[in-house]
Design an enzyme around this catalytic site. Structure first.
Site, PDB file in Angstrom:
ATOM      1  N   HIS A  93      21.318 -42.699  12.560  1.00 60.37           N
ATOM      2  CA  HIS A  93      22.240 -43.562  12.978  1.00 60.37           C
ATOM      3  C   HIS A  93      21.739 -45.186  12.632  1.00 60.37           C
ATOM      4  O   HIS A  93      21.526 -45.778  11.724  1.00 60.37           O
ATOM      5  CB  HIS A  93      23.250 -43.021  14.113  1.00 60.37           C
ATOM      6  CG  HIS A  93      23.570 -41.979  14.452  1.00 60.37           C
ATOM      7  ND1 HIS A  93      24.652 -41.347  13.854  1.00 60.37           N
ATOM      8  CD2 HIS A  93      22.794 -41.150  14.893  1.00 60.37           C
ATOM      9  CE1 HIS A  93      24.849 -40.294  13.985  1.00 60.37           C
ATOM     10  NE2 HIS A  93      23.893 -39.725  15.101  1.00 60.37           N
TER      11      HIS A  93
HETATM   12  O1  RIB Z   1      27.126 -42.171  17.127  1.00 59.94           O
HETATM   13  C1  RIB Z   1      25.663 -42.153  17.380  1.00 59.94           C
HETATM   14  C2  RIB Z   1      25.659 -43.475  18.568  1.00 59.94           C
HETATM   15  O2  RIB Z   1      25.476 -43.123  19.739  1.00 59.94           O
HETATM   16  C3  RIB Z   1      23.584 -43.793  18.530  1.00 59.94           C
HETATM   17  O3  RIB Z   1      23.631 -44.968  18.712  1.00 59.94           O
HETATM   18  C4  RIB Z   1      23.664 -42.633  19.342  1.00 59.94           C
HETATM   19  O4  RIB Z   1      21.652 -42.820  19.631  1.00 59.94           O
HETATM   20  C5  RIB Z   1      24.354 -42.662  20.121  1.00 59.94           C
HETATM   21  O5  RIB Z   1      24.131 -43.468  21.332  1.00 59.94           O
END
Ligand code: RIB
Length: 317
Positions: A246
């Site tokens: 992500h």
């Molecule tokens: O949904 C993905 C996010 O949630 C990312 O930032 C991951 O690190 C979690 O915090």
């Protein structure tokens, strides 16, 4: 990036193995980014751990010169929801990093955001948000004068076509602090969202993790170890050939937006329904006349994305 002016960044983060990758990409792209400071967010893990994790990551990358500030210990309205089930009890499990020698900067992260933007020229500061948006929202509420001075907000947040990850309808960063997300989306500051719809296309396959491990410095193998820990949850859940990575989508978009595609639409946050709390309702087909308040990124080129990450990692110690 050549010839283009550096972006001055304030990074909002709750590392989180995937966010370690984002921070490393930013530090490896020093010709493109100047990091004014990091504000640790309560999110994946509690605030004391996220502050410590930021300090550890900067130390590993040889950048303890970058100040780390503690943000709010909890979301604006709701109790904190954490994600140890994904990231482990420290939030950065998978690698043993030494306790940091450096300490957090004095003062609050919210005050740092306000003061830095007030002192800067209009358009000088870009907000790079990897976490729940609590601290930025608090800054915008306390100091609405900063909104027109912010260049833009680029945030990993939300989900629509890919639906939720922490609930059937909500993405974690928005779910933790839906009020903060709505405040930011209503601020009038240009917002670019990198939601699960695009991050789920960026899978850390075995081949890509092995490439990080083979770099031969300390940051590449450490990141591969971190991601090998955090991928378990997603591999079990989705059954894909790799876990979605992500965080680096945010700096990657700033480095090469042509890797991605999306459109300007309205994105609104559900805050009243227990069933769909934190859902980002993306008006992709522009059915309503709600204001177009975000550039919503729906797809990206994973090959170019991982090549960019690999190139940045190679420049780190
Ligand atoms: O949904 C993905 C996010 O949630 C990312 O930032 C991951 O690190 C979690 O915090």
């Amino acid at each position: 990036m050549t010839g283009r002016q550096k972006r001055n960044l304030i990074i909002l983060t709750d590392p989180g193995q995937d966010q370690a990758a984002a921070i490393f990409m930013i530090l490896g792209a020093s010709e493109a980014f100047n990091v004014k400071g990091i504000v640790a967010t309560a999110g994946n893990i509690d605030l004391s751990h996220t502050v410590n994790n930021c300090l550890k990551l900067l130390e590993l990358a040889g950048r303890s010169d970058i100040p780390v500030y503690a943000g709010s210990p909890r979301p604006i309205l709701r109790d904190l929801t954490t994600a140890e089930h994904v990231h482990g009890p420290t939030g950065l499990d998978g690698v043993e990093l030494p306790e940091p020698k450096s300490r957090p900067a004095p003062g609050s992260g919210v005050a740092f955001i306000i003061d830095t933007i007030r002192r800067a020229d209009p358009g000088e500061i870009t907000i790079c948000s990897l976490s729940p948006l609590t601290n930025l929202a608090l800054a915008l509420v306390q100091a609405p004068d900063i909104a027109p001075k912010i260049n833009s907000i680029v945030a990993m947040a939300g989900a629509y076509f890919e639906v939720g990850n922490i609930t059937p309808t909500a993405e974690f960063n928005v779910y933790v602090d839906p009020e903060a997300a709505q405040i930011v989306l209503g601020s009038g500051v240009p917002v670019t969202l990198l939601p699960l719809d695009v991050t789920h296309q960026m899978l850390s396959t075995r081949e890509r993790l092995n490439a990080m491990r083979a770099i031969g410095n300390r940051c590449g193998p450490a990141l591969a170890d971190m991601l090998t820990f955090s991928e378990r949850f997603d591999l079990d859940k989705y059954g894909w050939e790799g876990a979605p990575l992500h965080g680096p989508c945010v700096p990657a978009y700033m480095l090469d937006s042509e890797i991605f595609s999306g459109r300007h639409i309205n994105v609104s946050v559900e805050r009243g329904s227990p069933l769909t709390l934190g859902m980002t309702v993306a008006d992709w087909w522009q059915i309503t006349d709600r204001p177009k308040n975000a550039f919503y990124v729906r797809s990206g080129d994973a090959v170019r994305y991982y090549q960019l990450l690999q190139d940045c990692l190679k420049r780190l110690p």
